[in-house]
Design an enzyme around this catalytic site. Sequence first.
Site, mmCIF file in Angstrom:
data_model
loop_
_atom_site.group_PDB
_atom_site.id
_atom_site.type_symbol
_atom_site.label_atom_id
_atom_site.label_comp_id
_atom_site.label_asym_id
_atom_site.label_seq_id
_atom_site.Cartn_x
_atom_site.Cartn_y
_atom_site.Cartn_z
ATOM 1 N N HIS A 131 3.061 1.881 -12.492
ATOM 2 C CA HIS A 131 1.916 2.026 -11.578
ATOM 3 C C HIS A 131 2.222 3.225 -10.666
ATOM 4 C CE1 HIS A 131 -0.521 0.936 -8.008
ATOM 5 N NE2 HIS A 131 -1.223 0.148 -8.802
ATOM 6 N N ASP A 208 9.799 -3.543 -9.772
ATOM 7 C CA ASP A 208 8.446 -3.690 -9.246
ATOM 8 C C ASP A 208 7.923 -5.018 -9.794
ATOM 9 O OD1 ASP A 208 5.716 -3.763 -8.943
ATOM 10 O OD2 ASP A 208 5.373 -1.684 -9.526
ATOM 11 N N GLN A 211 3.377 -7.536 -10.787
ATOM 12 C CA GLN A 211 2.695 -8.296 -11.842
ATOM 13 C C GLN A 211 3.562 -9.404 -12.425
ATOM 14 O OE1 GLN A 211 -0.448 -8.048 -12.319
ATOM 15 N NE2 GLN A 211 -0.899 -6.084 -11.359
ATOM 16 N N LYS A 234 -1.455 -10.970 -4.809
ATOM 17 C CA LYS A 234 -1.485 -11.253 -6.251
ATOM 18 C C LYS A 234 -0.905 -12.627 -6.575
ATOM 19 C CE LYS A 234 -0.939 -6.364 -7.513
ATOM 20 N NZ LYS A 234 -2.260 -5.822 -7.752
ATOM 21 N N CYS A 372 -4.595 2.696 -11.860
ATOM 22 C CA CYS A 372 -3.524 3.354 -11.097
ATOM 23 C C CYS A 372 -2.304 3.592 -11.985
ATOM 24 C CB CYS A 372 -3.127 2.553 -9.862
ATOM 25 S SG CYS A 372 -4.490 2.275 -8.737
#
Length: 414
Positions: A131, A208, A211, A234, A372
Amino acid sequence: MNTQTQKVSGLDVAAIRQEFPILSEQVNGKPLVYLDNAATSQKPQCVIDTINHYYAAQNSNVHRGVHYLSQLATREYEGARDIIKKFLNAASDKEIIFTKGTTDAINLVAMSYGRKFIKEGDEIIISAMEHHANIVPWQMLCEQTGAVLRVIPMNDDGELLMEEYEKLLSPKTKIVAVAYVSNSLGTINPVHRIIELAHAQDVPVLIDGAQSAPHLKVDVRELDCDFYAFSGHKVCGPTGIGVLYGKQQWLEQMPPVQGGGDMIKVVTFEKTTYNDLPYKLEAGTPHIEGGIGLGRAIQYLESIGLDKIAAYEHELLEYATEVIGGIKGVRLIGTANQKASVLSFVIDDIHPHDIGTILDQEGIAVRAGHHCAQPVMKRFGVPATARASFAFYNTKEEIDALATALQKVIEVFG
Ligand code: C6P
């Protein structure tokens, strides 16, 4: 409700859906089908109530007052930090830094760890499926320091080429930063191996987790990552709050990026001494109700069980891959062996924005665009994709509704 689905996963999805008021909304005269969970998740009533209750009965500034409300708000806020510490199995509350979200957390590491440890000629490794939030902060750091960005390539299924990664790792590498789960392809990256290989050369790794946090149980000590970043919004929590987990040994060495209240011990015009962790890296009045709401959201997810959530979402993804991937003209972008919760696709010459607009008329929310992740679009030779992304409150019936609506899209543009 598909009873087979409920039986296999052990989730009572019908009951879960009742806890999300927004899922009863109508959009364009149709029941809302919310399939944009990778962008942000919906919020259960308990999180909404927690935020309401904070403002109705607990509102005060934290870490500052001797009065009742300030102590109450501080207790709740620090209680949330402790919930997050346990959720990640971090070793200490000092390792949980509240941030605005994943973007803010990665920027903090790039600017703080980066400033201290990265110099001209050093190398930073990221992957081809990042991302922008895990690309641009490192590019900015490279511009400031003269360091060099190296990128792990991927194959046509959207899987990282691990042998290329091994070749990129060298004594010049100062940090590796990769997504656990790709937001544009759904690929679950082999982060255990990525970390193992980096650590063999004493290189720290940032994961990261934007997700992965909503879908995969993560134990940061078992994973042995040095940093792990995720966003509250999220994981059924509020927007504007997120977390940077960092190993204490790194955080202790990292200078603050922002100065102000809460991050100091003593200030004189001659010199300031900084506060202990985690406050050293949290300048100013924090997002108090955000932190408390995030704590409640995590308790809620844990009450359902991350393992059950992952198993059920896997069923949804397999079903969607079969049903949507089987539609004539649909091409899936991202066909990795290991995937979570994201189905990106294009249809012949129909622009994804047109797909998204027609689906919206049917009450179906998907994301259409570059997500993104412009380098991913370039890699697959598409300007954009349509992306359906699933949460544990979605159903196979909603995937059927998506399939029916996509047939309409094809009829309109075909
Ligand atoms: N992806 C999506 O629709 P923030 O905006 O800070 O909460 O999260 C940034 C971010 C970082 N890494 C990954 C892998 C992400 O997916 C995201 C957010 C959303 O895919 C919004 S662009």
